[in-house]
Design an enzyme around this catalytic site. Structure first.
Site, short mmCIF file in Angstrom:
data_model
loop_
_atom_site.label_atom_id
_atom_site.label_comp_id
_atom_site.label_asym_id
_atom_site.label_seq_id
_atom_site.Cartn_x
_atom_site.Cartn_y
_atom_site.Cartn_z
CE LYS A 81 17.46 30.56 -18.10
NZ LYS A 81 18.34 31.68 -17.74
CB THR A 82 11.38 32.84 -16.99
OG1 THR A 82 12.43 32.07 -16.40
CG2 THR A 82 10.06 32.42 -16.37
CD GLU A 125 13.17 29.38 -17.71
OE1 GLU A 125 14.07 29.89 -17.02
OE2 GLU A 125 11.95 29.45 -17.42
#
Length: 420
Positions: A81-82, A125
């Site tokens: 996700k980052t 995020e």
């Protein structure tokens, strides 16, 4: 807790920062105290705020206060996700859409992990680790994958799945990866609410084909519903980064950026801090620092290292949290098979207290059961000494973990000559 480059940047920007946690750090005119899930309830500053009846707000609730009601994209998932959020943020920034950005890692393009934009577009995020992502109300959502993680919060996989399902329901539209069994089930259960992408699943809205690797570069062709949509060229290695890029391209597409234009903005994407971050490179060797701390992440990061063509990948792993080692040590034992040499460090506790019988040796023994011959070394000095002694031309030193293993990576960089 200690000085860092990030703190130096914040001070330069005007922030007042105290090192260490003390009651007197909360000023007399404090209107609100914001905390993260890493902060214990018995923290002296938390106790002082409570005693003085100062409003106390979780960082997830503060983010929701800023984010909700905006044209927001929230990127969630157990892994990736980052980088995915950073890729999407880079696209929107380079497209001059003036986005608001909140990431879990440093994006070189903006010189940090957060930016106040001048539009209503938000790229954030979303943190599922403590359930706070359910406070967000996104216009669009990206779900990269779902794996059993953060069980100390959720208690069971069905509870974790239910949280992600609730998150998707709160979104106007969700972009979901079909290569992961749990996200594929999520997409199936929510039908028309989901757009899909994949590398391996036979049917998805957005697909990548003809993936090739050359050193640190990765290329692929992108197809949208069967039609050629873009040529993708990345300066970061690994199939998992192609998947991350697909998710970012789809998110940008929903925000009005055509696929080929968005792909062009990713050509100079250099990654995110602590995500396959190259700390040292010369003609003979590489030192790479990576945040990987879950078996899936470890396996994918080692695969990316192998794809660079390095003669040997020497993986150094610092386990993160006693509870994660207790729950996943057997799975960790199967994650290092592509590494040529494996070194395991002591467990980084984060905020956890030690658990009886839980040590890094559990992972070491599991690696041995799977045919490996790992070394168990404790701390920066012992690890750096061993790496220097075994170094050969063509080596890629891959240091992984969510704790302070970066300090070991930096020390190795300095020993090898410093500089990038």
């Amino acid at each position: 807790m200690k000085e860092s480059a990030i703190i130096a940047d914040l001070r330069e920007g005007g922030a007042e920062i105290a090192i260490g946690h003390r009651e007197e750090n909360i000023p007399a005119d404090c209107a609100e105290v914001v905390y993260s899930s890493a902060i214990r309830k018995d923290n002296p500053e938390m106790l002082a705020a409570k005693a003085r009846s100062i409003p106390i707000t979780h960082r997830g609730r503060l983010l929701a206060r800023l984010f909700n009601g905006q044209n927001g994209v929230a990127v969630a998932g157990s892994h990736g996700k980052t980088t995915t959020a950073a890729m999407l943020a880079q696209i929107m920034e380079k497209a001059h859409r003036e986005p608001n950005i909140v990431l879990g890692g440093m994006l070189p393009l903006i010189g940090g992990n957060a930016q106040r934009g001048q539009s209503d577009i938000w790229v954030v995020e979303a943190d599922e680790s403590d359930g706070s992502f359910l406070l967000l109300e996104p216009r669009h959502t990206v779900i990269t994958n779902i794996e059993p993680e953060h069980m100390e919060h959720y208690g069971s996989v069905p509870q974790l799945e239910r949280a992600f399902a609730d998150f998707v329901k709160k979104s106007g539209q969700a972009i979901v990866c079909l290569d992961n069994p749990l996200t594929a089930a999520l997409a199936k259960n929510h039908g028309g609410h989901c757009l899909t992408y994949a590398l391996d699943a036979p049917v998805a809205d957005l697909k990548a084909k003809y993936i090739t690797h050359s050193g640190l570069f990765t290329e692929a062709m992108v197809y949208h519903r069967g039609e050629k949509a873009a040529k993708l060229r990345l300066r970061v290695p690994g199939r998992h980064n192609v998947a991350n890029a697909l998710a970012a391209l789809y998110g940008a597409f929903l925000l009005g950026i055509p696929f080929q234009e968005a792909a062009g903005y990713l050509e100079d994407f250099d990654g995110v801090g602590r995500r396959f971050e190259i700390l040292y490179q010369d003609k003979d060797m590489l030192v790479v620092d990576d945040y990987a701390h879950h078996p899936t992440e470890v396996e994918a990061t080692i695969a990316a290292a192998k794809a660079t063509g390095a003669k040997r990948v020497i993986a150094v792993f610092q386990p993160h949290r006693y509870s994660r080692v207790r729950n996943l040590y057997a799975v960790f034992g199967k994650s290092f098979h592509q590494a040529d040499i494996v070194i395991v460090d002591e467990i980084y506790s984060a905020w956890e207290d030690p658990l009886a019988g839980i040590t890094s040796e559990l992972i070491v023994e599991e690696i041995k059961k799977n045919g490996g011959d790992p070394l168990y070394l404790k701390g920066e000095t012992a690890i750096c000494r061993q790496l220097e002694e075994m170094a050969q031309p063509g080596d890629l030193f891959l240091l992984m973990g969510a704790g302070d293993i970066r300090q070991t990576a930096l020390a190795l960089r300095d020993r090898l000559g410093g500089g990038k």
